[in-house]
Scaffold this motif. Structure first.
Motif, PDB file in Angstrom:
ATOM      1  N   VAL A 110       0.798  -1.225   0.000  1.00 19.54           N
ATOM      2  CA  VAL A 110       0.000   0.000   0.000  1.00 19.54           C
ATOM      3  C   VAL A 110       0.831   1.276   0.000  1.00 19.54           C
ATOM      4  O   VAL A 110       0.289   2.362  -0.244  1.00 19.54           O
ATOM      5  N   ASP A 111       2.129   1.183   0.267  1.00 14.88           N
ATOM      6  CA  ASP A 111       2.958   2.385   0.355  1.00 14.88           C
ATOM      7  C   ASP A 111       3.786   2.563  -0.902  1.00 14.88           C
ATOM      8  O   ASP A 111       4.399   1.616  -1.407  1.00 14.88           O
ATOM      9  N   PHE A 112       3.808   3.805  -1.404  1.00 15.29           N
ATOM     10  CA  PHE A 112       4.578   4.153  -2.581  1.00 15.29           C
ATOM     11  C   PHE A 112       5.517   5.296  -2.230  1.00 15.29           C
ATOM     12  O   PHE A 112       5.096   6.283  -1.624  1.00 15.29           O
ATOM     13  N   LEU A 113       6.773   5.177  -2.613  1.00 12.23           N
ATOM     14  CA  LEU A 113       7.786   6.178  -2.280  1.00 12.23           C
ATOM     15  C   LEU A 113       8.155   6.983  -3.518  1.00 12.23           C
ATOM     16  O   LEU A 113       8.183   6.454  -4.639  1.00 12.23           O
ATOM     17  N   PHE A 114       8.430   8.265  -3.312  1.00  9.60           N
ATOM     18  CA  PHE A 114       9.020   9.065  -4.377  1.00  9.60           C
ATOM     19  C   PHE A 114      10.052  10.011  -3.775  1.00  9.60           C
ATOM     20  O   PHE A 114       9.983  10.380  -2.607  1.00  9.60           O
ATOM     21  N   VAL A 115      11.030  10.364  -4.585  1.00  9.24           N
ATOM     22  CA  VAL A 115      12.095  11.265  -4.173  1.00  9.24           C
ATOM     23  C   VAL A 115      11.934  12.567  -4.946  1.00  9.24           C
ATOM     24  O   VAL A 115      11.561  12.566  -6.123  1.00  9.24           O
ATOM     25  N   ALA A 116      12.193  13.694  -4.282  1.00  6.40           N
ATOM     26  CA  ALA A 116      11.977  15.001  -4.903  1.00  6.40           C
ATOM     27  C   ALA A 116      13.047  15.982  -4.452  1.00  6.40           C
ATOM     28  O   ALA A 116      13.669  15.812  -3.400  1.00  6.40           O
ATOM     29  N   GLY A 117      13.245  17.001  -5.258  1.00  2.00           N
ATOM     30  CA  GLY A 117      14.146  18.093  -4.914  1.00  2.00           C
ATOM     31  C   GLY A 117      13.349  19.359  -4.682  1.00  2.00           C
ATOM     32  O   GLY A 117      12.450  19.688  -5.458  1.00  2.00           O
ATOM     33  N   LYS A 118      13.659  20.068  -3.598  1.00  2.00           N
ATOM     34  CA  LYS A 118      12.920  21.286  -3.254  1.00  2.00           C
ATOM     35  C   LYS A 118      13.892  22.442  -3.076  1.00  2.00           C
ATOM     36  O   LYS A 118      14.991  22.259  -2.551  1.00  2.00           O
ATOM     37  N   VAL A 119      13.475  23.626  -3.519  1.00  2.00           N
ATOM     38  CA  VAL A 119      14.311  24.819  -3.395  1.00  2.00           C
ATOM     39  C   VAL A 119      13.527  25.923  -2.709  1.00  2.00           C
ATOM     40  O   VAL A 119      12.314  26.030  -2.845  1.00  2.00           O
ATOM     41  N   ASN A 120      14.241  26.724  -1.933  1.00  2.00           N
ATOM     42  CA  ASN A 120      13.722  27.960  -1.371  1.00  2.00           C
ATOM     43  C   ASN A 120      14.869  28.957  -1.479  1.00  2.00           C
ATOM     44  O   ASN A 120      15.671  29.115  -0.566  1.00  2.00           O
ATOM     45  N   SER A 121      14.963  29.600  -2.632  1.00  2.00           N
ATOM     46  CA  SER A 121      16.137  30.427  -2.915  1.00  2.00           C
ATOM     47  C   SER A 121      16.185  31.681  -2.051  1.00  2.00           C
ATOM     48  O   SER A 121      17.259  32.226  -1.800  1.00  2.00           O
ATOM     49  N   ARG A 122      15.032  32.171  -1.556  1.00  2.32           N
ATOM     50  CA  ARG A 122      15.052  33.351  -0.686  1.00  2.32           C
ATOM     51  C   ARG A 122      15.705  33.019   0.650  1.00  2.32           C
ATOM     52  O   ARG A 122      16.408  33.823   1.240  1.00  2.32           O
TER      53      ARG A 122
END
Length: 461
Positions: A110-122
């Motif tokens: 039932v569990d699905f994993l994903f990897v992501a990149g996040k930015v907060n340039s301020r």
């Protein structure tokens, strides 16, 4: 009670005089709002919904079920690395009692994993993180968070540890001339497991050695000399990964030795997108940022390639999994164009995927032939039936902002993950949206030659 307060009140001036004059500290003004009661990093204006606040999910990818360990391994004490400045970034995630990333065990069904990149340039905060989507309860929570020194521009998931071993890794491209590969099954270890290219001095990974911010000197043999903009892992030749850079080159890396095996010069501009063929381990598709060309390369024939003139700036490029000789591109003028590698030249057909906006990302469903999704900077996501020409199934605005990333799940045909400028993750269950369209679940690798030929004729018509 009141007499006690009166005594304290009367003694306050005396205590101040005994303590001496009050020390004054000159406070710095916040560079965003000009106030002096807080630092720039903690400015409350950064938390408002404002288009000038540069928060975004820049890239993301599903992780196949069963590829990651059910729980995150804890490294030995000598192998942990938490720098002082990094501890502030990840302290809340690691120390909070409400977060259970160390104790959580993934349920494969039932569990699905994903990897992501996040930015907060301020705030100058950049991270690579893993999310878990609980399909039964329709909820998400964070499993892992890895701070990064530079904003992640693109990533690809891979399982190569050695020829005989598999793991769960993410290769990340950034403004640096090297590629960092992170182990997604380890907790607290914030260092890259492998680094491809980059400076010879590994203690100076994030500071350009030349005046003016150049990386042209002091680099390892075979390294890119400018920012790496894209990468793709070859799942059919597991030890090979391709990268494209602002230095206009495409490089092929041997993951076993972490060395560059070949350098290809295929474009006149920065290499923005690339994709290995889903079945042919030697066929690589790339596109340039401004040269308006897609290039098909045979990696086993040392530079042999065919160019396709797209006539518009290419935003995204994808193979069509059930039609092995065909690929599609999304352009800056909102078009989706479909090409056949057996017939170089003009596209087989094209259609307007998004009006007055870019077609910034497209993805095809590996299990449902003819189902395509597209995303745009108009903040909308569309599902398309491209079995015979093109037909819009549904168009929705789902709160992700300008769409930067979109991908169908490789295990569940009804899950679509997306992200964009709103910095909010989206998992869209599309089953109800396509139930009346007559789609059939198949296998990308199992399409017969007769059915492929029939579909190609339909698309040409």
């Amino acid at each position: 009670f009141f007499s006690t307060l009166w005594v304290l009140f009367c003694n306050m001036p005396l205590r101040r005089s005994l303590a001496g004059p009050k020390k004054t500290v000159k406070s710095k003004r916040c560079k965003y709002c000009g106030e002096t009661d807080h630092s720039s990093k903690n400015c409350p204006t950064l938390d408002i919904s404002d288009s000038t606040v540069s928060r975004a999910i820049s890239c993301m990818s599903w992780i196949p079920q069963g590829a990651s360990s059910k729980s995150i391994a804890k490294p030995e004490a000598s192998d942990q690395y938490l720098a002082t400045d990094e501890r502030n970034i990840v302290g809340r995630a690691l120390d909070s009692e409400s977060d259970s990333e160390n104790e959580f065990v993934v349920t494969e069904d039932v569990d699905f994993l994903f990897v992501a990149g996040k930015v907060n340039s301020r705030k100058e905060e950049f991270s690579l993180y893993v999310m878990v989507y609980d399909c039964d309860k329709d909820r998400m929570f964070q499993r892992q968070d890895i701070p990064m020194a530079q904003p992640p521009l693109h990533l690809t998931w891979l399982d190569f540890k050695s020829y005989d071993e598999r793991g769960s890794y993410a290769a990340v491209c950034s403004m640096l001339p090297h590629i960092e590969i992170f182990d997604l099954d380890r907790c607290l270890d914030l260092r890259a497991a492998v680094i491809l290219g980059g400076p010879i001095d590994r203690e100076n990974l994030y500071n350009p050695p030349d005046q003016g911010g150049s990386w042209r000197s002091g680099l390892m043999a075979g390294s890119h000399t400018q920012s790496v903009l894209c990468c793709d892992w070859n799942k059919n030749q597991r030890n090979v990964m391709a990268t494209g850079s602002a230095d206009t080159t495409v490089k092929l890396w041997d993951l076993e030795t972490a060395e560059c095996a070949n350098t290809l010069r295929l474009h006149k501009s920065e290499v923005l997108r690339m994709k290995w063929h889903p079945q042919d381990k030697c066929m690589l598709l790339t596109s340039g940022l401004t040269d308006k060309t897609a290039v098909l390369t045979r990696a086993d024939r040392d530079g042999e390639h065919v160019k396709f003139d797209v006539e518009s700036s290419i935003e995204t490029i994808q193979w069509i999994p059930h039609l092995p000789s065909m690929f599609a591109v999304g352009t800056s003028d909102g078009l989706c164009k479909v090409y056949d590698t057996k017939k170089p030249g003009k596209p087989l057909y094209m259609f307007q995927a998004h009006d007055n906006a870019e077609c910034s990302v497209i993805t095809f469903n590996q299990h449902i032939p003819g189902l395509m999704a597209s995303g745009s900077n108009d903040k909308s996501i569309s599902l398309w039936d491209v079995r015979k020409g093109h037909k819009l199934v549904v168009n929705r605005t789902l709160g992700v902002g300008e769409v930067f990333a979109l991908e169908f799940n490789m295990n569940n045909p009804y899950l679509l993950v997306g992200g964009g400028s709103a910095a909010e993750e989206l998992v869209w269950t599309i089953q109800d949206d396509i139930k009346d369209c007559g789609f059939e679940i198949g296998s990308a690798g199992g399409a017969s030659s007769s059915s492929s030929s029939s579909n190609e004729n339909d698309m040409e018509g």
